[in-house]
Design a protein around this motif. Structure first.
Motif, PDB file in Angstrom:
ATOM      1  N   GLU A   1       0.833  -1.210   0.000  1.00  0.00           N
ATOM      2  CA  GLU A   1       0.000   0.000   0.000  1.00  0.00           C
ATOM      3  C   GLU A   1       0.863   1.253   0.000  1.00  0.00           C
ATOM      4  O   GLU A   1       0.511   2.261  -0.628  1.00  0.00           O
ATOM      5  N   LYS A   2       2.009   1.193   0.671  1.00  0.00           N
ATOM      6  CA  LYS A   2       2.924   2.332   0.653  1.00  0.00           C
ATOM      7  C   LYS A   2       3.479   2.563  -0.750  1.00  0.00           C
ATOM      8  O   LYS A   2       3.583   3.717  -1.214  1.00  0.00           O
TER       9      LYS A   2
ATOM     10  N   ALA B   1       0.816   4.192  -2.837  1.00  0.00           N
ATOM     11  CA  ALA B   1       0.670   5.608  -2.493  1.00  0.00           C
ATOM     12  C   ALA B   1       1.811   6.432  -3.083  1.00  0.00           C
ATOM     13  O   ALA B   1       1.600   7.560  -3.553  1.00  0.00           O
TER      14      ALA B   1
ATOM     15  N   ASP C   1       1.310   7.112  -6.776  1.00  0.00           N
ATOM     16  CA  ASP C   1       0.370   8.179  -7.114  1.00  0.00           C
ATOM     17  C   ASP C   1       1.058   9.530  -7.254  1.00  0.00           C
ATOM     18  O   ASP C   1       0.496  10.462  -7.843  1.00  0.00           O
TER      19      ASP C   1
ATOM     20  N   LYS D   1      -1.806  16.645  -1.193  1.00  0.00           N
ATOM     21  CA  LYS D   1      -2.731  15.552  -0.876  1.00  0.00           C
ATOM     22  C   LYS D   1      -2.075  14.187  -1.074  1.00  0.00           C
ATOM     23  O   LYS D   1      -2.199  13.290  -0.242  1.00  0.00           O
ATOM     24  N   GLY D   2      -1.371  14.006  -2.195  1.00  0.00           N
ATOM     25  CA  GLY D   2      -0.723  12.738  -2.486  1.00  0.00           C
ATOM     26  C   GLY D   2       0.366  12.415  -1.483  1.00  0.00           C
ATOM     27  O   GLY D   2       0.508  11.257  -1.056  1.00  0.00           O
TER      28      GLY D   2
ATOM     29  N   ASP E   1       0.483  13.440   1.614  1.00  0.00           N
ATOM     30  CA  ASP E   1      -0.180  13.073   2.874  1.00  0.00           C
ATOM     31  C   ASP E   1      -0.603  11.603   2.856  1.00  0.00           C
ATOM     32  O   ASP E   1      -0.457  10.890   3.859  1.00  0.00           O
ATOM     33  N   SER E   2      -1.128  11.152   1.727  1.00  0.00           N
ATOM     34  CA  SER E   2      -1.529   9.748   1.601  1.00  0.00           C
ATOM     35  C   SER E   2      -0.319   8.828   1.742  1.00  0.00           C
ATOM     36  O   SER E   2      -0.393   7.763   2.375  1.00  0.00           O
ATOM     37  N   TYR E   3       0.801   9.260   1.148  1.00  0.00           N
ATOM     38  CA  TYR E   3       2.022   8.467   1.246  1.00  0.00           C
ATOM     39  C   TYR E   3       2.511   8.400   2.698  1.00  0.00           C
ATOM     40  O   TYR E   3       2.932   7.338   3.181  1.00  0.00           O
TER      41      TYR E   3
ATOM     42  N   ILE F   1       0.658   8.634   5.377  1.00  0.00           N
ATOM     43  CA  ILE F   1      -0.259   7.749   6.103  1.00  0.00           C
ATOM     44  C   ILE F   1       0.110   6.290   5.880  1.00  0.00           C
ATOM     45  O   ILE F   1       0.118   5.481   6.808  1.00  0.00           O
ATOM     46  N   SER F   2       0.426   5.944   4.627  1.00  0.00           N
ATOM     47  CA  SER F   2       0.785   4.555   4.316  1.00  0.00           C
ATOM     48  C   SER F   2       2.083   4.151   5.002  1.00  0.00           C
ATOM     49  O   SER F   2       2.242   2.993   5.423  1.00  0.00           O
TER      50      SER F   2
ATOM     51  N   LYS G   1       1.152   3.355   8.508  1.00  0.00           N
ATOM     52  CA  LYS G   1       0.475   2.056   8.561  1.00  0.00           C
ATOM     53  C   LYS G   1       1.480   0.915   8.513  1.00  0.00           C
ATOM     54  O   LYS G   1       1.316  -0.102   9.203  1.00  0.00           O
TER      55      LYS G   1
END
Length: 418
Positions: A260-261, A264, A267, A310-311, A313-315, A317-318, A321
């Motif tokens: 998932e990382k 991300a 992206d 935004k992208g 931030d998603s990275y 978060i991953s 995780k």
């Protein structure tokens, strides 16, 4: 005619009767239980998801068709004409560079497939243990019921003798009332035990998917005396921390988080794909003709250049995780060690308690044998006799319980290693 009816009744009873051993019950549970069927479907879905992930890397063929018609715009030769347009094409698209998201998707899907297979095994492990617990509880309750029935028989025989003694004025009314009270107490315990047996058999039928109308009988089983001799605790703990189902699932969760990382991060990068299309381009005109179809091909690039972070931030978060799953993996190992240790110590306790309860039962049997002779000789009171009989009954029930608990504890220990 009566014989024929009797044969038919016997046949109908046999049709709806089932006698099971513990191994047969386990096999039926692993085949028929709803939990197993649900887990099998989940495993099948994971296989389909892996196939879908592989197919993401393959070219895809799409068709697009558009027909547009606008409001009135002008008049020609006194007639209203609408602006209209039509286009259609069929295209082939082949991903060239996706920032590693395709490979990561395959890795994640593979990890999910491994997890689904492990969860299927875990479901089988848990169902096996649940079946053993329910089945063993039925055996324990039926043994306790046999103890209560034997006790009631003993008390009823004593009550008959006491009635004769009362008529001869050798005992008082209080003595026989105490015996009657004890018989009623045993009757109450028997009713409670029978109710518990019925409930446990309903549970077993549901687990094995046996029709409710069938009469179910379970066969008792032998329990080995020294189950601890089969255990190498230190080796078992290390094997469970690294090779058990729970440990493997925790590792696969880390792999999924890593995938998932990667997705991300992908992206944040441009996406490149080659394409080839054949069809018509959109043409707006004032008649019903369309342009001739033609080939179009090339390479397309899709890149989200700016999205206010935004992208990223998603990275981030991953990444968090992934770290969470790594910590959970370490925690899982600690939990496994604690669980295995706890189950082992409980088994050691029950092993000693089983020996103690066996001695207590032997002592209660000898004591009741002597007190029965003393009571018959008039050396002890009715109360002393009833106390001795109650102690024997309770000692037998306690021994039955600890013996079954001993077996279940051993199976719990084994399950924690799988």
């Amino acid at each position: 005619m009566k014989k024929l009816v009797g044969i038919l009744l016997l046949f109908s009873t046999a049709v709806f009767a089932r006698e099971l051993t513990l191994d047969e019950a386990i096999d039926m549970a692993l085949t028929n239980s709803r939990e197993i069927k649900t887990s099998e479907l989940s495993r099948e879905n994971s296989e389909l998801n892996l196939k879908r992930a592989f197919k993401t890397a393959l070219p895809k063929v799409t068709y697009n068709g558009t027909y547009q018609r606008s409001e009135y715009e002008r008049k020609i030769d006194g007639m209203d004409h609408r602006k209209r347009g039509f286009s259609q094409d069929i295209g082939i698209y082949q991903p060239i560079f996706q920032g590693g998201s395709i490979i990561a998707g395959i890795q994640g899907a593979k990890a999910y497939e491994n997890m689904a297979n492990l969860m299927y095994l875990a479901e089988k492990r848990d169902i096996r243990l649940e079946t053993i617990e329910i089945y063993s509880n039925i055996v324990r309750l039926e043994k306790n019921l046999a103890v209560l029935e034997s006790s009631k028989k003993e008390l009823e025989e004593r009550h008959k003798k006491q009635e004769m003694q009362l008529n001869m004025r050798l005992i008082t009314k209080a003595d026989i009332l105490k015996t009657e009270y004890t018989i009623l107490e045993v009757d109450s315990n028997m009713i409670g035990t029978k109710n518990s047996i019925e409930i446990e058999k309903k549970k077993l039928k549901v687990k094995l998917q046996i029709p409710e109308k069938e009469i179910l009988t379970v066969k008792p089983f032998e329990i080995e005396n020294d189950l601890l001799s089969k255990i190498d605790f230190n080796r078992d703990v290390e094997d469970a921390k690294n090779s058990s189902i729970s440990a493997k699932i925790a590792k696969d969760k880390v792999t999924v988080a890593q995938a998932e990382k990667t997705v991300a991060r992908a992206d944040l990068l441009p996406k490149v794909q080659a394409f080839a299309k054949y069809g018509t381009t959109e043409k707006r005109h004032y008649n019903d003709t369309i342009d001739d179809a033609s080939w179009v091909g090339g390479v397309s690039v899709d890149w989200n250049v700016f999205e206010f972070g935004k992208g990223y931030d998603s990275y981030s978060i991953s990444k968090n995780k992934e770290r969470i799953e790594e910590l959970n993996n370490d925690q899982t190992k600690d939990d496994i060690e604690i669980k295995v240790t706890n189950n082992y110590l409980d088994l050691v306790r029950l092993d000693k308690l089983k020996s103690s309860r066996q001695k207590a039962l032997e002592a209660a049997q000898e004591n009741f044998k002597m007190d029965k002779e003393r009571y018959n000789a008039g050396l002890i009171s009715t109360v002393d006799y009833l106390i001795s009989e109650t102690q024997l009954r309770q000692a037998a029930v306690d021994y039955n319980s600890v013996t079954i608990d001993y077996l279940v504890a051993f199976e719990k220990y084994r399950s924690a290693l799988i």
